[in-house]
Design a protein around this motif. Sequence first.
Motif, PDB file in Angstrom:
ATOM      1  N   VAL A 214      24.715 -11.979 -24.100  1.00 27.62           N
ATOM      2  CA  VAL A 214      26.109 -12.287 -24.439  1.00 27.62           C
ATOM      3  C   VAL A 214      26.167 -13.187 -25.672  1.00 27.62           C
ATOM      4  CG1 VAL A 214      28.214 -13.415 -23.641  1.00 27.62           C
ATOM      5  CG2 VAL A 214      26.866 -12.035 -22.053  1.00 27.62           C
ATOM      6  N   ALA A 215      25.355 -14.231 -25.675  1.00 24.10           N
ATOM      7  CA  ALA A 215      25.358 -15.169 -26.800  1.00 24.10           C
ATOM      8  C   ALA A 215      25.003 -14.448 -28.096  1.00 24.10           C
ATOM      9  CB  ALA A 215      24.377 -16.306 -26.539  1.00 24.10           C
ATOM     10  N   ALA A 216      24.022 -13.577 -28.038  1.00 26.36           N
ATOM     11  CA  ALA A 216      23.593 -12.862 -29.235  1.00 26.36           C
ATOM     12  C   ALA A 216      24.675 -11.910 -29.717  1.00 26.36           C
ATOM     13  CB  ALA A 216      22.307 -12.093 -28.956  1.00 26.36           C
ATOM     14  N   ALA A 217      25.309 -11.215 -28.772  1.00 20.78           N
ATOM     15  CA  ALA A 217      26.345 -10.248 -29.155  1.00 20.78           C
ATOM     16  C   ALA A 217      27.488 -10.952 -29.875  1.00 20.78           C
ATOM     17  CB  ALA A 217      26.862  -9.519 -27.922  1.00 20.78           C
ATOM     18  N   ILE A 218      27.865 -12.131 -29.386  1.00 23.09           N
ATOM     19  CA  ILE A 218      28.954 -12.885 -30.010  1.00 23.09           C
ATOM     20  C   ILE A 218      28.508 -13.453 -31.357  1.00 23.09           C
ATOM     21  CG2 ILE A 218      30.429 -14.920 -29.778  1.00 23.09           C
ATOM     22  CD1 ILE A 218      30.410 -14.336 -26.727  1.00 23.09           C
TER      23      ILE A 218
ATOM     24  N   LEU B  93      14.385 -20.625 -40.700  1.00 15.97           N
ATOM     25  CA  LEU B  93      15.213 -21.120 -39.598  1.00 15.97           C
ATOM     26  C   LEU B  93      16.694 -21.000 -39.926  1.00 15.97           C
ATOM     27  CD1 LEU B  93      12.546 -22.231 -38.321  1.00 15.97           C
ATOM     28  CD2 LEU B  93      13.915 -24.170 -37.566  1.00 15.97           C
ATOM     29  N   PHE B  94      17.022 -21.219 -41.187  1.00  7.78           N
ATOM     30  CA  PHE B  94      18.423 -21.075 -41.591  1.00  7.78           C
ATOM     31  C   PHE B  94      18.883 -19.623 -41.425  1.00  7.78           C
ATOM     32  CE2 PHE B  94      21.331 -19.752 -44.983  1.00  7.78           C
ATOM     33  CZ  PHE B  94      22.450 -20.489 -44.633  1.00  7.78           C
ATOM     34  N   LEU B  95      18.065 -18.697 -41.909  1.00  6.91           N
ATOM     35  CA  LEU B  95      18.421 -17.273 -41.797  1.00  6.91           C
ATOM     36  C   LEU B  95      18.547 -16.853 -40.343  1.00  6.91           C
ATOM     37  CD1 LEU B  95      16.192 -15.735 -44.623  1.00  6.91           C
ATOM     38  CD2 LEU B  95      18.684 -16.023 -44.616  1.00  6.91           C
ATOM     39  N   LEU B  96      17.688 -17.437 -39.511  1.00  3.51           N
ATOM     40  CA  LEU B  96      17.708 -17.115 -38.088  1.00  3.51           C
ATOM     41  C   LEU B  96      19.006 -17.621 -37.456  1.00  3.51           C
ATOM     42  CD1 LEU B  96      15.563 -15.667 -36.540  1.00  3.51           C
ATOM     43  CD2 LEU B  96      14.663 -17.854 -35.773  1.00  3.51           C
ATOM     44  N   LYS B  97      19.389 -18.848 -37.798  1.00  3.72           N
ATOM     45  CA  LYS B  97      20.588 -19.437 -37.207  1.00  3.72           C
ATOM     46  C   LYS B  97      21.850 -18.741 -37.675  1.00  3.72           C
ATOM     47  CE  LYS B  97      18.807 -24.091 -36.532  1.00  3.72           C
ATOM     48  NZ  LYS B  97      18.948 -25.513 -36.926  1.00  3.72           N
ATOM     49  N   THR B  98      21.793 -18.195 -38.892  1.00  4.22           N
ATOM     50  CA  THR B  98      22.970 -17.491 -39.388  1.00  4.22           C
ATOM     51  C   THR B  98      22.859 -15.988 -39.136  1.00  4.22           C
ATOM     52  OG1 THR B  98      21.929 -17.470 -41.563  1.00  4.22           O
ATOM     53  CG2 THR B  98      23.509 -19.222 -41.126  1.00  4.22           C
ATOM     54  N   HIS B  99      21.836 -15.613 -38.389  1.00  6.54           N
ATOM     55  CA  HIS B  99      21.682 -14.236 -37.890  1.00  6.54           C
ATOM     56  C   HIS B  99      21.584 -13.199 -38.979  1.00  6.54           C
ATOM     57  CE1 HIS B  99      24.000 -16.732 -35.004  1.00  6.54           C
ATOM     58  NE2 HIS B  99      22.930 -16.451 -34.303  1.00  6.54           N
ATOM     59  N   GLY B 139      16.417 -27.384 -28.097  1.00  7.61           N
ATOM     60  CA  GLY B 139      17.796 -26.954 -27.951  1.00  7.61           C
ATOM     61  C   GLY B 139      18.464 -26.633 -29.272  1.00  7.61           C
ATOM     62  N   GLU B 140      17.701 -26.650 -30.368  1.00  2.00           N
ATOM     63  CA  GLU B 140      18.288 -26.332 -31.667  1.00  2.00           C
ATOM     64  C   GLU B 140      18.528 -24.844 -31.825  1.00  2.00           C
ATOM     65  OE1 GLU B 140      16.386 -27.770 -35.222  1.00  2.00           O
ATOM     66  OE2 GLU B 140      15.847 -29.629 -34.203  1.00  2.00           O
ATOM     67  N   HIS B 144      18.017 -16.151 -27.741  1.00  2.00           N
ATOM     68  CA  HIS B 144      18.139 -14.870 -28.442  1.00  2.00           C
ATOM     69  C   HIS B 144      17.695 -14.971 -29.886  1.00  2.00           C
ATOM     70  CE1 HIS B 144      21.858 -15.740 -30.729  1.00  2.00           C
ATOM     71  NE2 HIS B 144      22.181 -16.478 -29.687  1.00  2.00           N
ATOM     72  N   GLU B 145      17.776 -16.157 -30.438  1.00  2.00           N
ATOM     73  CA  GLU B 145      17.303 -16.324 -31.812  1.00  2.00           C
ATOM     74  C   GLU B 145      15.772 -16.305 -31.854  1.00  2.00           C
ATOM     75  OE1 GLU B 145      21.185 -18.828 -33.378  1.00  2.00           O
ATOM     76  OE2 GLU B 145      19.557 -19.862 -32.349  1.00  2.00           O
ATOM     77  N   GLU B 146      15.166 -16.823 -30.799  1.00  2.00           N
ATOM     78  CA  GLU B 146      13.711 -16.738 -30.703  1.00  2.00           C
ATOM     79  C   GLU B 146      13.283 -15.277 -30.531  1.00  2.00           C
ATOM     80  OE1 GLU B 146      12.067 -18.924 -27.448  1.00  2.00           O
ATOM     81  OE2 GLU B 146      10.081 -19.060 -28.345  1.00  2.00           O
ATOM     82  N   HIS B 147      14.002 -14.553 -29.669  1.00  2.00           N
ATOM     83  CA  HIS B 147      13.726 -13.126 -29.505  1.00  2.00           C
ATOM     84  C   HIS B 147      13.815 -12.398 -30.841  1.00  2.00           C
ATOM     85  CE1 HIS B 147      14.023 -11.991 -25.025  1.00  2.00           C
ATOM     86  NE2 HIS B 147      13.802 -13.289 -25.086  1.00  2.00           N
ATOM     87  N   LEU B 148      14.846 -12.757 -31.591  1.00  2.00           N
ATOM     88  CA  LEU B 148      15.081 -12.076 -32.857  1.00  2.00           C
ATOM     89  C   LEU B 148      13.924 -12.315 -33.823  1.00  2.00           C
ATOM     90  CD1 LEU B 148      17.196 -10.354 -34.249  1.00  2.00           C
ATOM     91  CD2 LEU B 148      18.225 -12.429 -35.167  1.00  2.00           C
ATOM     92  N   LEU B 149      13.468 -13.543 -33.928  1.00  2.00           N
ATOM     93  CA  LEU B 149      12.350 -13.820 -34.820  1.00  2.00           C
ATOM     94  C   LEU B 149      11.119 -13.041 -34.381  1.00  2.00           C
ATOM     95  CD1 LEU B 149      11.077 -15.626 -37.143  1.00  2.00           C
ATOM     96  CD2 LEU B 149       9.973 -16.788 -35.246  1.00  2.00           C
TER      97      LEU B 149
END
Lengths: 297, 297
Positions: A214-218, B93-99, B139-140, B144-149
């Motif tokens: 859910v978090a990723a989709a949003i 990390l910036f690119l990851l956080k901004t998806h 917690g930063e 899902h961002e870890e999954h994405l990387l």
Amino acid sequence: MSIAAVERETGLPKDTLRVWERRYGFPRPERDPRGERLYPEDQIARLRTVKRLMDRGMRPGRLLALDADALMALAEESSGDAPPRSALHDLALFLLKTHQAGELRRELVQVLMRDGVSRFVLETAAPLARQVGDAWARGELQVHEEHLLSEVLQAVLRQAIAQLGAPAGPPLILLTTLPDERHGLGLLMAEAIATLEGARCVSLGTQTPLHDIVAAAIAQNADIVALSLSSNATPAQTVESLRLLRAQLPPAIGLWCGGAGAGRIKRLGKGLRVIGELAELGAALDDWRATGVAARG
Amino acid sequence: MSIAAVERETGLPKDTLRVWERRYGFPRPERDPRGERLYPEDQIARLRTVKRLMDRGMRPGRLLALDADALMALAEESSGDAPPRSALHDLALFLLKTHQAGELRRELVQVLMRDGVSRFVLETAAPLARQVGDAWARGELQVHEEHLLSEVLQAVLRQAIAQLGAPAGPPLILLTTLPDERHGLGLLMAEAIATLEGARCVSLGTQTPLHDIVAAAIAQNADIVALSLSSNATPAQTVESLRLLRAQLPPAIGLWCGGAGAGRIKRLGKGLRVIGELAELGAALDDWRATGVAARG
DNA sequence: TATACAGTTTTGTCCAGGACAAATATGAGA
DNA sequence: TCTCATATTTGTCCTGGACAAAACTGTATA
């Protein structure tokens, strides 16, 4: 071997192992000085066979009443009915059994080059994955050979996807699997097809917790969340997960699911699109585009 | 949400959830008409935070005694101490956080082309994976961002491995992870380095049952079985698995292990080689070749 | 001041045996 | 032959107790 180790080895939950022992008298592990169960190797082997036959649709009550010899006889017998195969699948299965991973990979890449991504996925990769699953259930193929095919196919598919380049979308599709689903091959095949159809795909890999889907989709502002459901989890568990997911996901985001496990689900709630076959994915994307942004809010 | 669903979501075993309730009074789920536990969303969120802080080394007794506010304050506070980073890691990390997955991928491929496979793995991929893990624990970053990387790095690494082509070996290395290890990134990095060093690699992917690791090693006639141990499993479980694996594997086949989880293991049995850092893998391979076939039987 | 050791507390995982509903099989009637 | 109601099978959940491995504490020694 402790009960936790047997759970990891066979995939049978601890609770189930204990209740089988109570009801059917098998398995009958020894005990260590603390009174904890210790499973000898032969009982674990028998449990593996039982699990395999259960995945073929047999019921535990009968299987566990059988002695070791009768069980093996049943396993042998049930492996008789092999489905028809194509020449390529025969070759692939042969290469797999003789552990020629490099050769298998070259063969598959060649087919990919000849047929193109779409035909490769629909006519080669998907049927092959299915047949290998069946061959495993019949006991013709070992688990590690299935792992090996999965790994080889993954390498080939990722190469194909990389060469396609990234389309601009829309839609933006977020691909992943539920937390208890370990098979990622269906995901990759769906990604290949969807990318080919011009959709932008972001994959999270396998086993993403619901909250993070859910978090990723949003966060990604996805249009569609696509799940690959394979055969492992119980239908009840899957339905519960899908219900929770649909409830937490914004209504504007579509929830699609496909894979071998999708067919078994009967009571699918609203707001859930089931893709019965990979070949339907293209049509589903056309539908999505035809419906228009306005209708979706 | 049922107790099974909470186990899937948080990774905390059912037994642990029940014993926490008994001992510390938290979580305190509601009950359905059958008397089964139903966890409300806010308690699950709190459990997620507890799990995250526990992975940072804190103990459950203290965390569970805290109320929701104090727990959040602790989580905020502990996220203060960020380690030093390079400019590239900041960018990643910036690119990851901004998806911006596509942009991240392009960036990483560029570094790969500039530095070559070996430097890319050792100086970029491995530290990045570690930092992202740390950032998650603080917690930063979200799961899902870890999954994405992980997914993006996997794509890049597989591409690199494919371009290296298959060396003839020896040694022939069989790569995989233990059944409860879901992280496959370390495996892929090891495969890249080993392939570069001229070893023939066959990967089975993640989560292979012990029995099938042994079967595969014998069937493939492997020289070495290499395992990637990450952080999730208990040391005791890991040690038990390694002991069983060593016992079942023919003595002539080497058993190597590496990854973040390898460092924690103290009582490592005989016949087990620990690769503390990825950079040591090359030296270990030289050792293996220098020892000669005769000495290994 | 730092290190090794013994004692105490914390913590996860196991056990037994009972219960219940969902899933599946079986049999009766159309 | 098909449909529906009933019976059986089966997995997962429950309680509350137990114990050893791991982690922490404080003390004695170099």
